[in-house]
Design an enzyme around this catalytic site. Sequence first.
Site, mmCIF file in Angstrom:
data_model
loop_
_atom_site.group_PDB
_atom_site.id
_atom_site.type_symbol
_atom_site.label_atom_id
_atom_site.label_comp_id
_atom_site.label_asym_id
_atom_site.label_seq_id
_atom_site.Cartn_x
_atom_site.Cartn_y
_atom_site.Cartn_z
ATOM 1 N N HIS A 1 -3.378 1.461 -6.020
ATOM 2 C CA HIS A 1 -3.926 0.160 -5.639
ATOM 3 C C HIS A 1 -3.944 -0.818 -6.804
ATOM 4 O O HIS A 1 -3.984 -2.041 -6.598
ATOM 5 C CB HIS A 1 -5.338 0.323 -5.077
ATOM 6 C CG HIS A 1 -5.718 -0.777 -4.130
ATOM 7 N ND1 HIS A 1 -5.157 -0.890 -2.880
ATOM 8 C CD2 HIS A 1 -6.568 -1.828 -4.268
ATOM 9 C CE1 HIS A 1 -5.665 -1.950 -2.275
ATOM 10 N NE2 HIS A 1 -6.517 -2.536 -3.090
ATOM 11 N N TYR B 1 -9.188 -12.301 -6.550
ATOM 12 C CA TYR B 1 -8.147 -12.392 -7.572
ATOM 13 C C TYR B 1 -8.209 -13.699 -8.359
ATOM 14 O O TYR B 1 -7.542 -13.842 -9.377
ATOM 15 C CB TYR B 1 -6.774 -12.252 -6.911
ATOM 16 C CG TYR B 1 -6.613 -10.943 -6.184
ATOM 17 C CD1 TYR B 1 -6.538 -9.739 -6.872
ATOM 18 C CD2 TYR B 1 -6.572 -10.897 -4.796
ATOM 19 C CE1 TYR B 1 -6.420 -8.532 -6.205
ATOM 20 C CE2 TYR B 1 -6.448 -9.699 -4.117
ATOM 21 C CZ TYR B 1 -6.378 -8.518 -4.827
ATOM 22 O OH TYR B 1 -6.264 -7.332 -4.155
ATOM 23 N N HIS C 1 -3.390 -10.326 4.029
ATOM 24 C CA HIS C 1 -4.815 -10.432 4.287
ATOM 25 C C HIS C 1 -5.046 -11.345 5.482
ATOM 26 O O HIS C 1 -4.477 -12.432 5.551
ATOM 27 C CB HIS C 1 -5.550 -11.015 3.072
ATOM 28 C CG HIS C 1 -5.650 -10.075 1.923
ATOM 29 N ND1 HIS C 1 -5.841 -10.485 0.633
ATOM 30 C CD2 HIS C 1 -5.578 -8.713 1.870
ATOM 31 C CE1 HIS C 1 -5.890 -9.438 -0.172
ATOM 32 N NE2 HIS C 1 -5.733 -8.353 0.557
ATOM 33 N N ARG D 1 -1.240 -3.336 -6.485
ATOM 34 C CA ARG D 1 -1.503 -4.400 -5.518
ATOM 35 C C ARG D 1 -2.338 -5.504 -6.157
ATOM 36 O O ARG D 1 -2.049 -6.691 -5.977
ATOM 37 C CB ARG D 1 -2.224 -3.790 -4.309
ATOM 38 C CG ARG D 1 -2.410 -4.707 -3.133
ATOM 39 C CD ARG D 1 -2.880 -3.890 -1.937
ATOM 40 N NE ARG D 1 -3.302 -4.725 -0.827
ATOM 41 C CZ ARG D 1 -2.483 -5.249 0.061
ATOM 42 N NH1 ARG D 1 -1.174 -5.057 -0.051
ATOM 43 N NH2 ARG D 1 -2.939 -5.983 1.048
ATOM 44 N N ARG E 1 0.854 -1.179 0.000
ATOM 45 C CA ARG E 1 0.000 0.000 0.000
ATOM 46 C C ARG E 1 0.897 1.237 0.000
ATOM 47 O O ARG E 1 2.030 1.197 0.480
ATOM 48 C CB ARG E 1 -0.919 0.003 1.227
ATOM 49 C CG ARG E 1 -1.786 -1.248 1.367
ATOM 50 C CD ARG E 1 -2.566 -1.218 2.653
ATOM 51 N NE ARG E 1 -3.426 -2.386 2.805
ATOM 52 C CZ ARG E 1 -3.071 -3.510 3.420
ATOM 53 N NH1 ARG E 1 -1.857 -3.617 3.948
ATOM 54 N NH2 ARG E 1 -3.903 -4.528 3.511
ATOM 55 N N LYS F 1 -1.214 -2.554 8.413
ATOM 56 C CA LYS F 1 -2.409 -2.124 9.130
ATOM 57 C C LYS F 1 -2.428 -2.718 10.534
ATOM 58 O O LYS F 1 -1.837 -3.760 10.792
ATOM 59 C CB LYS F 1 -3.665 -2.578 8.379
ATOM 60 C CG LYS F 1 -4.008 -1.755 7.154
ATOM 61 C CD LYS F 1 -5.325 -2.223 6.572
ATOM 62 C CE LYS F 1 -5.765 -1.340 5.415
ATOM 63 N NZ LYS F 1 -7.063 -1.790 4.853
#
Length: 419
Positions: free
Chosen positions: A366, A401, A392, A369, A271, A295
């Site tokens: 993004h 994906y 994730h 990514r 990110r 995150k």
Amino acid sequence: MPKYSRITSGQIRSEEWFAETSLGAYADAFARYLTDRGYAEASVSRYFRSVAHFAHWLSQEGASLGGINEALINQFLDRHLPHCRCAPRCSRTRTDARAALRHFLAMLMASGTRTQRMPIAPAAVATELAAFNRHLLEVRGLSDSTCTVRLWHVRDFLVDRFGAGPIRVSTLAPIDVARFVTRYTRGWTPGSIKTVGISLRGYFLFKASRGLSTKNLIAALPRVAHWRLAGLPEILSAIEIQQLLNAFDRKTATGKRDYAITRCLLDLGLRRVEVAHLQLNDVDWRAGTLNIHAKGKRVDTLPLPRSTGQAIADYLRHGRPTTTRRELFVRHRPPINAPASLDIVRNAVRYAAKRCNLQQRIRGTHIFRRTAACRMVQGGAPFKEIADLLRHRDLDTTTIYAKVDLPSLRRVALPWPGR
């Protein structure tokens, strides 16, 4: 009159405006702050006069130093500047004013002076937002940008329901919540409406943690028909990737930096905030790994691809300016001795995309990514490896994906009825 010698005689009016307000003690410090960061004397003069104008207007409005926030600045820029009659030669350039006030707020924060980060609201609502903000930061561990979005939505809801009166969530009925969301989000996209619901749900859960029953209010939040897996993710082809990488002038320092930034985005699927927060000691050259500040205030370790490592090494050895900063990527233009911001990370790829006519395909970071993940899917990588790379927590987030491996999907697709 401030002692700082860089302030010219043409700024006497500005100095007086500074001295007459609650910001007067910061006049000399602000001029020094700009000069120490490499700004030319003309730029220092323009920015100084812009902030002095803001200080003068602030005193006329009766606002205090602690009341400065983004909303108040926008009020000065949008409502006051176009109709200003403060003085004949007053600085009224919007671009200079916005840039100057951004630097002034950065100086205040760096010096430990507290300014408001909350949106403007009545006293009772402001107190409630401050408590909710602490919950988001300290308990939920959300980023500043996410907190800002949550606070704005909750602020609008509380002002709509309680105005300037006391906050009594226990008096709310489910119909109040449903009506507000319906009216507030009229004409919005499904994704934006869902974000409002998430903000209000987070606030009601916060109130529940304080002993208030909010189950009915949470249940009243409208459900949004927004299917995450309804479309194909937009990714870059191999040809487009090569076009983009060839668009960087790697003979210049800025080109080396922007190329290394893009390789981090593309090769590791980072990110942009993770790229901006990379530190020099996050790179373990012997082990070939890179620490990522992810995150939730987590630190994850990823393998460093050779192409990414070579781009970073080239920048550090031949492009990175002399600086005391520990961030991996730094600014090359004033204010110098400062880290590369999120805008610099984003613009690194935007400007390159424009140079190679891919600006319609690349509007943000993004897409890199998604491209990194989709290339792994098409290469046969297991979902667990893709989820680990993207960090994730839930494999369901990674399933989007799978749809880009169209050749594999065609082998298992059933014929359309009637054909």
